[in-house]
Enzyme design. Structure first.
Site, PDB file in Angstrom:
ATOM      1  N   LYS A 113      -0.660   6.015  -4.565  1.00 24.83           N
ATOM      2  CA  LYS A 113       0.027   5.593  -3.346  1.00 24.83           C
ATOM      3  C   LYS A 113       1.027   6.647  -2.871  1.00 24.83           C
ATOM      4  O   LYS A 113       1.390   6.697  -1.704  1.00 24.83           O
ATOM      5  CB  LYS A 113       0.694   4.241  -3.569  1.00 24.83           C
ATOM      6  CG  LYS A 113      -0.351   3.175  -3.924  1.00 24.83           C
ATOM      7  CD  LYS A 113      -0.069   1.839  -3.355  1.00 24.83           C
ATOM      8  CE  LYS A 113      -1.252   0.885  -3.410  1.00 24.83           C
ATOM      9  NZ  LYS A 113      -2.139   0.949  -4.564  1.00 24.83           N
TER      10      LYS A 113
HETATM   11  C1  PLP Z   1      -3.522   0.548  -4.554  1.00 25.10           C
HETATM   12  C2  PLP Z   1      -4.353   0.974  -5.690  1.00 25.10           C
HETATM   13  C3  PLP Z   1      -5.770   0.879  -5.646  1.00 25.10           C
HETATM   14  C4  PLP Z   1      -6.518   0.273  -4.478  1.00 25.10           C
HETATM   15  O1  PLP Z   1      -6.534   1.109  -3.341  1.00 25.10           O
HETATM   16  P1  PLP Z   1      -6.950   0.518  -1.932  1.00 25.10           P
HETATM   17  O2  PLP Z   1      -6.662   1.590  -0.952  1.00 25.10           O
HETATM   18  O3  PLP Z   1      -6.080  -0.682  -1.716  1.00 25.10           O
HETATM   19  O4  PLP Z   1      -8.393   0.162  -2.000  1.00 25.10           O
HETATM   20  C5  PLP Z   1      -6.486   1.337  -6.750  1.00 25.10           C
HETATM   21  N1  PLP Z   1      -5.862   1.836  -7.826  1.00 25.10           N
HETATM   22  C6  PLP Z   1      -4.516   1.947  -7.903  1.00 25.10           C
HETATM   23  C7  PLP Z   1      -3.894   2.486  -9.141  1.00 25.10           C
HETATM   24  C8  PLP Z   1      -3.719   1.531  -6.833  1.00 25.10           C
HETATM   25  O5  PLP Z   1      -2.380   1.628  -6.930  1.00 25.10           O
END
Ligand code: PLP
Length: 492
Positions: A113
């Site tokens: 993120k």
């Molecule tokens: C947020 C997140 C995801 C999912 O990503 P999306 O864009 O919501 O599909 C997968 N793995 C981790 C570690 C995340 O923090």
């Protein structure tokens, strides 16, 4: 470049307006009205560019109301070696003959993120300045763990912005709790809520919907905003690393330019994989995306049948950031597949709200099959994959990346596959150590040390020394007190 609503219910807006507004007020998500294409020469040239240069190329196509200088400033503020521990920003690591791991977790919080939340605050402040908006923005975040810390790190000490994060008091790990509670910064606030994640989310949604409060806030020059992946400013940065990964594959001689590859993405809200699809639309030679879910397999079923059915049990898994039953960004994907049919999207999402399901029909299903394969991975398979990959290659996968790795192997079609790695294994140390050694540590920080021994890597900076850091926030409120706590912080 202008932006439209996926439900055909809003005027066209500029990028700055889309980023400042977040979600379309009448429901729906902002999408670019066209997908600019790079020429083959332009994409080929990216193989010799830095991450930052690739970002500049992508952003300049979409942020046409930003100057080149503004775009550069945003990039330099976010993607530098103070914030990221790897000078490639997102290195690609070969693992076996056909699989490549795109490590998206070298940012300040050890989760992917950061790739978006490090730059989004710059996009937001630039957009506000452009629109001559002098109000103070208050970002409210309900988090089940990763987003909260990434948002805090992105928005801390940014002028004109305050951020308040709510998390379920017993719903996040000790490490996640400490990561948030030790955040420094003159504009941050972290509050634990007695309740689960849904309670936090509902409380925050209620604040957004409170008209009386909104009127009061306007009087004081305050605007509320959110930091989740429905904001265009969070989605756009993710397009870059698809071009980056492909460029790295060409640069290192793993493929020749023009060769089609696949990407496998551990998916929750469908933001990450959608950004990859947008890169393909811009000309990136990708054949297929493998959309990988955990035990919450609503998307895997959708891609198999064409029917989205949220009426099912919610499972808590060891890959909690993918525990989701409604993948918001799927709406953007479907908007594109229907040729921009806002009416049809509205109809489907009304059905989803009313009946908990909708079906896309044969024709759309066929188009989907060309670009996306769905798969899911059980809890047992997640553990098994972590153990197997460790034993065969020495590489330690986190639980989310392991879900994707299983799918990459299951759906392999002969092309090279880049697997998006969305979290550092340190972030989910307990589960990772248990999968590899069978040991269960009471103290999560002991597991962190063990991940270091197993992987022969240094503890990720985000976790190192965390236990000794000063806890700044330890407030716990009842769910009925969430709104009052916001008012209190804003001195209303
Ligand atoms: C947020 C997140 C995801 C999912 O990503 P999306 O864009 O919501 O599909 C997968 N793995 C981790 C570690 C995340 O923090």
């Amino acid at each position: 470049m202008n932006y439209l609503s996926t439900r055909g219910n809003y005027k066209k807006v500029t990028a700055a307006e889309a980023i400042k507004t977040g979600m379309v007020p009448s429901g729906g998500l902002f999408v670019p009205e066209t997908f600019p294409k790079f020429t083959a020469e332009e994409i080929k040239a990216m193989a010799n560019m830095s991450y930052q240069e690739k970002a500049e190329m992508v952003f300049s196509k979409y942020l046409t109301d930003f100057t080149a200088d503004e775009i550069k400033k945003c990039i330099n503020g976010a993607y530098n070696t103070v914030n990221f521990t790897n000078d490639k920003i997102a290195p690609v690591v070969k693992n076996g003959d056909n699989f490549y791991i795109l490590e998206l977790w070298h940012g300040p919080t050890a989760a992917f993120k950061d790739m978006a939340l490090q730059i989004m605050p710059y996009f937001l402040t630039t957009s506000k300045a452009k629109l001559n908006d002098k109000s103070e923005t208050v970002i409210l975040v309900a988090t089940s763990g990763d987003t909260g810390k990434a948002a805090l790190e992105g928005f801390k000490n940014i002028d004109g912005i305050k951020i308040v994060v709510f998390y379920p008091v017993d719903g996040v790990s000790e490490v996640q709790k400490l990561q948030m509670a030790t955040t420094e910064g003159n504009n941050t606030n972290v509050i634990a809520v007695e309740g689960n994640f849904d309670d936090c989310q509902t409380a925050v949604k209620n604040i957004f919907a409170d008209r009386e409060l909104k009127a009061k806030l306007i009087e004081k020059g305050i605007e509320l905003s959110s930091a989740n992946s429905i904001n265009w400013g969070r989605l756009l940065p993710q397009v870059v690393y698809y071009f980056h990964a492909y460029g790295e594959m060409v640069r290192t001689g793993e493929i020749t330019f023009g060769t089609e590859i696949d990407f496998c993405v551990p998916t929750g809200n469908f933001g990450n994989i959608l950004a990859g699809y947008y890169a393909k639309k811009m000309g990136l030679p990708v054949k297929k995306f493998i959309c990988s879910s955990n035990k919450n397999n609503v998307l895997a079923d959708f891609f198999a049948t064409g029917k989205y059915d949220r009426k099912r049990e919610f499972h808590k898994t060891m890959s909690p950031s993918m525990d989701i039953l409604i993948s918001s960004n799927l709406e953007r994907f479907l908007f594109d597949l229907t040729g921009g049919n806002g009416e049809l999207i509205s109809k489907w999402y009304d059905e989803l709200a009313l009946k908990g399901e909708f079906s896309v029909g044969e024709d759309i299903k066929k188009v989907m099959d060309e670009v996306i394969t769905g798969d899911y991975c059980s809890e047992e398979e997640t553990e098994k994959t972590i153990k197997e990959i460790y034993e065969s290659t020495g590489y330690v996968l986190d639980t989310h990346t392991a879900v994707a790795y299983k799918s990459a192997k299951a759906k392999f079609e002969g092309r090279k596959v880049v697997i998006d790695s969305t979290a550092s294994p340190y972030k989910f140390s307990n589960s990772v150590v248990k999968a590899i050694t069978g040991k269960e540590h009471k103290d999560e920080f002991e597991a962190v040390k063990e991940v270091s021994l197993l992987s022969k890597t240094e503890i990720h900076r985000a976790l190192d020394g965390l236990k000794e850091k000063k806890v700044i926030y330890n407030r716990v409120v009842k769910k009925s007190e969430v709104e009052a706590s916001v008012k209190n912080i804003l001195k209303l």
